[in-house]
Design a protein around this motif. Structure first.
Motif, PDB file in Angstrom:
ATOM      1  N   PHE A  57       1.012  -1.013  -0.155  1.00 45.86           N
ATOM      2  CA  PHE A  57      -0.124   0.102   0.137  1.00 45.86           C
ATOM      3  C   PHE A  57       0.842   1.243  -0.010  1.00 45.86           C
ATOM      4  N   ASP A  58       1.804   1.222   0.759  1.00 46.03           N
ATOM      5  CA  ASP A  58       2.897   2.305   0.794  1.00 46.03           C
ATOM      6  C   ASP A  58       3.396   2.727  -0.527  1.00 46.03           C
ATOM      7  N   ARG A  59       3.855   1.481  -1.170  1.00 38.57           N
ATOM      8  CA  ARG A  59       4.378   1.836  -2.702  1.00 38.57           C
ATOM      9  C   ARG A  59       3.373   2.304  -3.466  1.00 38.57           C
ATOM     10  N   ILE A  60       2.059   1.844  -3.472  1.00 38.92           N
ATOM     11  CA  ILE A  60       1.004   2.327  -4.233  1.00 38.92           C
ATOM     12  C   ILE A  60       0.735   3.592  -4.250  1.00 38.92           C
ATOM     13  N   ARG A  61       0.596   3.990  -2.793  1.00 45.26           N
ATOM     14  CA  ARG A  61       0.447   5.568  -2.555  1.00 45.26           C
ATOM     15  C   ARG A  61       1.692   6.478  -3.225  1.00 45.26           C
ATOM     16  N   LYS A  62       2.768   6.000  -3.416  1.00 43.22           N
ATOM     17  CA  LYS A  62       3.883   6.543  -3.480  1.00 43.22           C
ATOM     18  C   LYS A  62       3.908   6.708  -5.169  1.00 43.22           C
TER      19      LYS A  62
ATOM     20  N   VAL B 216       0.039   7.489  -8.498  1.00 43.67           N
ATOM     21  CA  VAL B 216      -0.776   8.560  -9.326  1.00 43.67           C
ATOM     22  C   VAL B 216      -0.289   8.883 -10.721  1.00 43.67           C
TER      23      VAL B 216
END
Length: 453
Positions: free
Chosen positions: A157-162, A165
């Motif tokens: 999830f942290d990587r997807i948020r990073k 976009v």
């Protein structure tokens, strides 16, 4: 689907707002529109108003709408934009949309586009441009979310948020090892339903459907249809993940392929331009080669009629039924060919099915031929009031013509596919020309034997 949140802005209204310099109101009205609708609106503006309208749009919306514009409108805007504006636009376009745009542009415009991209983006664009046209590599994007199997759900999830976009899709994430080899896929649903401490390797799907970079784009489209995918991974010869193809690109492929098939079936050389934007001379060049070929091939029909001139002289009434026989044969052949061509395009029919299809079409043609012959026999006797022998010649010819036409119509597309030709070429005009000649040969053979001429 209509946008029910705001009244649709029309071209005259937008032009009036721009003329009166009500730019804030124009911006607000355009910002309420969907990207595709906005692109259609912009494409109807003249060059001066187009440039102003595009510049006052919010930057992200402008980039999204730009990808929906026709190539000519894109080229007009690129010429009007400054290098800084062009650089921002390219940065906000998805990479596959940028490549699609570049493929349609003249060399001087491409040079300017590439000069306004950063080295990394330029290298990725050049890599995608190397793939053959109509291959999976040519329509894929390199903007996807890549995870590692040792990550936890929290880390994923942290990587997807990073990075998400800037990616074309985040609904499906792809799991690779250090060599970028594709190991599995995991969806956002899988991540949401799992505990944060769970490792990706424990929830990922390892039975992955993928395509190779050199796969034909039409086969890729069939994979989406077969498996109901939103996206599909693309790998190279070493099974390394190099990109993904999303469903919006596949919709474009299906539209292109269907248009191309329709044009080939109508004996027109396919073109990438919309009909309304194709000049009369360009349209002429696309149509005339096949018309010339079909005209020359039709001379065989005239030769057959000339050969049996004496027979026609003895029984002039035979001439009256030539158009009916030829038209019926052409229609019967077209029915079979269109059905088979569609089955081939959907990958429902293969070469191994040819005898099964021929057997089916023979039975269908026999039923159709006999039905048409009975109806025609009654017409000939009671309405046209011709002799029984003439009626017999016409009706026997009708049965045989329908059988031969459907046999030719179902066989030629399959054989064309087998030897590497587009099956759509073997459609109505081509089939009709062949069947016309065969129907005349059958007609005069029956006339010769039954009427003794």
């Amino acid at each position: 689907m209509e946008n029910i949140t705001a009244e649709k802005l029309t071209t005259p209204e937008l032009e009036e707002l721009l003329r009166e310099r009500k730019l804030h109101e124009a911006r607000e009205r355009m910002s309420e529109m969907m990207e595709a609708d906005l692109a259609e609106l912009l494409s109807e503006l003249d060059e001066e108003h187009l440039s102003i309208a595009f510049r006052i749009l919010p930057k992200e919306l402008a980039a999204d709408a730009f990808s929906y514009l026709e190539s000519e409108t894109q080229q007009t805007l690129i010429k009007a934009l400054s290098d800084k504006e062009l650089n921002f636009l390219i940065e906000n376009l998805f990479l596959d949309d940028t490549v699609d745009m570049i493929e349609e542009m003249p060399a001087n415009v491409v040079k300017r586009i590439l000069s306004n991209t950063d080295p990394v983006t330029r290298r990725e664009i050049n890599e995608l441009l190397k793939y053959p046209e109509d291959s999976a590599g040519s329509i894929m994007t390199t903007e996807y979310v890549r995870l590692q199997e040792g990550m936890t759900v929290q880390q994923a999830f942290d990587r997807i948020r990073k990075v998400g976009v800037d990616k074309e899709t985040i609904y499906t994430c792809y799991v690779t090892n250090a060599k970028r080899e594709l190991l599995g896929v995991v969806t956002i649903k899988d991540l949401l339903l799992a505990e944060y401490e769970t490792e990706i390797r424990d929830i990922m799907e390892t039975n992955v459907i993928y395509v190779n970079t050199m796969e034909d784009q039409e086969k890729v489209a069939h994979s989406f249809d077969r498996y109901d995918f939103l996206s599909i991974p693309v790998v190279d010869k070493e099974h390394r993940l190099v990109g993904i193809i999303t469903f919006d690109d596949v919709i474009d492929v299906l539209q292109e392929e269907n248009t191309e098939d329709i044009e080939r079936m109508a004996a027109i050389i396919p073109t990438d331009k919309p009909y309304i934007k194709t000049s009369a001379f360009e349209t002429f060049k696309k149509r005339i080669p096949w018309l010339l070929l079909l005209m020359i091939s039709a001379t065989f029909t005239g030769g057959i009629i000339a050969h049996y001139e004496k027979a026609l002289g003895a029984y002039v009434v035979l001439t009256a039924y030539i158009p009916m026989l030829m038209d019926t044969g052409g229609n019967a052949g077209s029915q079979a060919s269109v059905s088979v061509i569609r089955g081939i395009s959907l990958e429902e029919i293969e070469f191994k099915d040819i005898f099964r299809i021929q057997g089916k079409e023979f039975f269908v043609s026999l039923l159709c031929g006999v039905t048409l012959a009975i109806a025609n026999f009654l017409k000939l006797i009671f309405i046209d009031q011709v002799s029984v022998t003439i009626s017999l010649v016409v009706c026997l010819t009708l049965v045989c013509t329908v059988i031969v036409a459907k046999f030719v119509g179902c066989s030629l597309p399959i054989l064309a596919k087998k030897v590497g030709f587009d099956p759509a070429v073997m459609a109505s005009p081509f089939i009709t020309t062949i069947v016309d000649a065969l129907s005349l040969l059958i007609y005069f053979q029956f006339a010769s034997h039954i009427l003794g001429i």
